[in-house]
Write a protein that holds these residues in place. Structure first.
Motif, PDB file in Angstrom:
ATOM      1  N   SER A   8       5.308   4.305   4.508  1.00  0.00           N
ATOM      2  CA  SER A   8       4.567   3.526   3.509  1.00  0.00           C
ATOM      3  C   SER A   8       5.203   3.595   2.124  1.00  0.00           C
ATOM      4  CB  SER A   8       3.113   4.000   3.432  1.00  0.00           C
ATOM      5  OG  SER A   8       3.049   5.336   2.965  1.00  0.00           O
ATOM      6  N   SER A   9       6.076   4.586   1.889  1.00  0.00           N
ATOM      7  CA  SER A   9       6.718   4.733   0.575  1.00  0.00           C
ATOM      8  C   SER A   9       8.138   4.175   0.554  1.00  0.00           C
ATOM      9  CB  SER A   9       6.745   6.216   0.176  1.00  0.00           C
ATOM     10  OG  SER A   9       7.569   6.952   1.064  1.00  0.00           O
ATOM     11  N   LEU A  10       8.568   3.541   1.654  1.00  0.00           N
ATOM     12  CA  LEU A  10       9.928   2.995   1.755  1.00  0.00           C
ATOM     13  C   LEU A  10       9.876   1.468   1.806  1.00  0.00           C
ATOM     14  CD1 LEU A  10      11.332   5.465   4.457  1.00  0.00           C
ATOM     15  CD2 LEU A  10      11.758   5.529   1.996  1.00  0.00           C
ATOM     16  N   PRO A  11      11.014   0.796   1.577  1.00  0.00           N
ATOM     17  CA  PRO A  11      11.025  -0.674   1.647  1.00  0.00           C
ATOM     18  C   PRO A  11      10.512  -1.188   2.992  1.00  0.00           C
ATOM     19  CG  PRO A  11      13.083   0.155   0.726  1.00  0.00           C
ATOM     20  CD  PRO A  11      12.331   1.352   1.204  1.00  0.00           C
ATOM     21  N   LYS A  12       9.553  -2.106   2.965  1.00  0.00           N
ATOM     22  CA  LYS A  12       8.900  -2.579   4.190  1.00  0.00           C
ATOM     23  C   LYS A  12       9.875  -3.206   5.182  1.00  0.00           C
ATOM     24  CE  LYS A  12       4.261  -3.348   2.375  1.00  0.00           C
ATOM     25  NZ  LYS A  12       3.176  -4.348   2.143  1.00  0.00           N
ATOM     26  N   GLU A  13      10.897  -3.897   4.652  1.00  0.00           N
ATOM     27  CA  GLU A  13      11.833  -4.583   5.540  1.00  0.00           C
ATOM     28  C   GLU A  13      12.757  -3.615   6.275  1.00  0.00           C
ATOM     29  OE1 GLU A  13      13.868  -4.289   1.519  1.00  0.00           O
ATOM     30  OE2 GLU A  13      11.835  -4.673   2.289  1.00  0.00           O
ATOM     31  N   LYS A  14      12.820  -2.355   5.805  1.00  0.00           N
ATOM     32  CA  LYS A  14      13.706  -1.379   6.438  1.00  0.00           C
ATOM     33  C   LYS A  14      12.955  -0.298   7.213  1.00  0.00           C
ATOM     34  CE  LYS A  14      17.859  -1.541   3.566  1.00  0.00           C
ATOM     35  NZ  LYS A  14      18.874  -0.707   2.890  1.00  0.00           N
ATOM     36  N   ALA A  15      11.811   0.108   6.717  1.00  0.00           N
ATOM     37  CA  ALA A  15      11.108   1.259   7.290  1.00  0.00           C
ATOM     38  C   ALA A  15      10.383   0.899   8.587  1.00  0.00           C
ATOM     39  CB  ALA A  15      10.109   1.809   6.286  1.00  0.00           C
ATOM     40  N   LEU A  16      10.462   1.806   9.546  1.00  0.00           N
ATOM     41  CA  LEU A  16       9.749   1.635  10.813  1.00  0.00           C
ATOM     42  C   LEU A  16       9.235   2.997  11.274  1.00  0.00           C
ATOM     43  CD1 LEU A  16       8.907  -0.202  13.162  1.00  0.00           C
ATOM     44  CD2 LEU A  16      11.118   0.288  14.239  1.00  0.00           C
TER      45      LEU A  16
END
Length: 355
Positions: free
Chosen positions: A152-160
């Motif tokens: 939740s604290s990382l870029p949405k397009e990269k984090a999974l």
């Protein structure tokens, strides 16, 4: 044409274990596998022992310190050399992608991969990213996280968020064999104590201090770290410097676990539904990631936590006894959640992302 993958990560067993879990799936599916690590790091020992059939390539490594040291003057040059080493290796291999587990050795590899436009997938085990992964994340294609809060604290397009990646063997331990290895019975609960790949002095000391009291109610398996064998021979107590193939059977035999709060280990205990007493590395000896890991598990009802500064004879005995008393409640909480992927599932996810 045979597909190729490069793995990197090192400096501690935690930076290697996820790689070691996934590599067999790539070998099984006929990929050409290469591991890039340091000359003297624990990653070399683990990978060459477990996977002698794959290529292990060495690069120069500079430590990214958060404190003042004369070595800080030399390390930028080591990192730069590491980038050129990694670039040369990657250019000769031309892998389809790189899987990075973090640690200082991974930084030159990720930087070189960016230069060569090779996709990089990063896995972050801890609640907050380590310094090496913080540097590497902007250069990555995807960032897999073990904790939901991290994503939740990382870029949405990269984090999974995927949870932990657990070794398949962890679910195939034999409790009977584990007890036989130690000469134990099934008449008393077994407590497995482990302090990480190098052991933990404070945990080792409190086990020795409380051993007489513990043996009245429990049997103790003590993985105390290289060079830390105590020379104690007691019925119901079995010490090891380090275990490898035997660990799955010893875990299967254990009723309770006492451990540091490294992410990979505690998620394996969670997957096996082992009630745990976590003693995280103090903020004085680390960046505090283990404290955050342990607090997250405690909030979810998966463990008890005892801070290293609070360890003493009565506190430790009370914590073990309470953990044993509440073990059914802890197991019930753990059973409600499956925050992990098997190695096979992780392999398939990586393949799908390549399509």
């Amino acid at each position: 044409m045979k597909k190729k993958v490069v793995f990197t990560g090192g400096g501690s067993a935690g930076h290697v274990s996820v790689n070691a879990a996934i590599i067999p799936e790539f070998i099984k599916n006929n990929w050409d596998v290469t591991y890039i690590g340091s000359e003297k790091g624990i990653e070399k020992t683990i990978i060459q022992k477990e996977f002698p059939q794959i290529s292990y390539r060495v690069i120069s490594v500079g430590k990214l310190r958060r404190y003042i040291s004369l070595e800080n003057m030399k390390d930028p040059f080591r990192v730069v050399k590491g980038i050129f080493d990694a670039r040369r290796i990657l250019k000769s291999i031309r892998p389809d992608f790189i899987f990075s587990k973090g640690g200082f050795v991974s930084v030159p590899v990720v930087l070189a991969a960016k230069m060569l436009k090779i996709p990089v997938f990063i896995h972050e085990s801890d609640y907050t990213p380590g310094l090496a992964n913080k540097i590497a994340m902007p250069l990555s294609s995807k960032i897999f996280t073990t904790f939901e809060e991290t994503a939740s604290s990382l870029p949405k397009e990269k984090a999974l968020y995927i949870g932990a990646v657990l070794r398949d063997g962890i679910f195939h331990g034999n409790a009977v064999k584990g007890r036989e290895l130690c000469g134990f019975t099934d008449k008393k609960p077994i407590v497995l104590v482990m302090g990480g790949s190098l052991g933990a002095v404070r945990i080792n000391n409190v086990i020795h201090e409380t051993l007489d009291e513990l043996l009245k109610s429990y049997q103790i398996i003590h993985i105390c770290g290289k060079g830390n064998m105590p020379g104690i021979e007691r019925k119901g107590y079995q010490a090891y410097e380090y275990v490898h193939d035997e660990l799955f059977d010893l875990l299967a035999a254990a009723n309770l676990v006492v451990s540091r709060a490294g992410s990979n280990s505690i998620f394996e205990f969670l997957g096996l539904q082992k009630p745990m007493l976590l003693i995280p590395l103090s903020a004085n000896a680390s960046r505090g990631d283990q404290i955050l890991n342990a607090n997250s598990f405690e909030k979810q009802g998966f463990c008890k936590v005892l801070q290293e500064e609070d360890i003493n004879y009565p506190a430790f005995i009370e914590a073990i006894n309470q953990l044993n008393k509440d073990s059914i409640a802890f197991k019930a909480k753990m059973k409600q959640k499956r925050p992990f992927k098997t190695a096979e599932e992780m392999y398939q996810l990586l393949i799908d992302l390549q399509k």
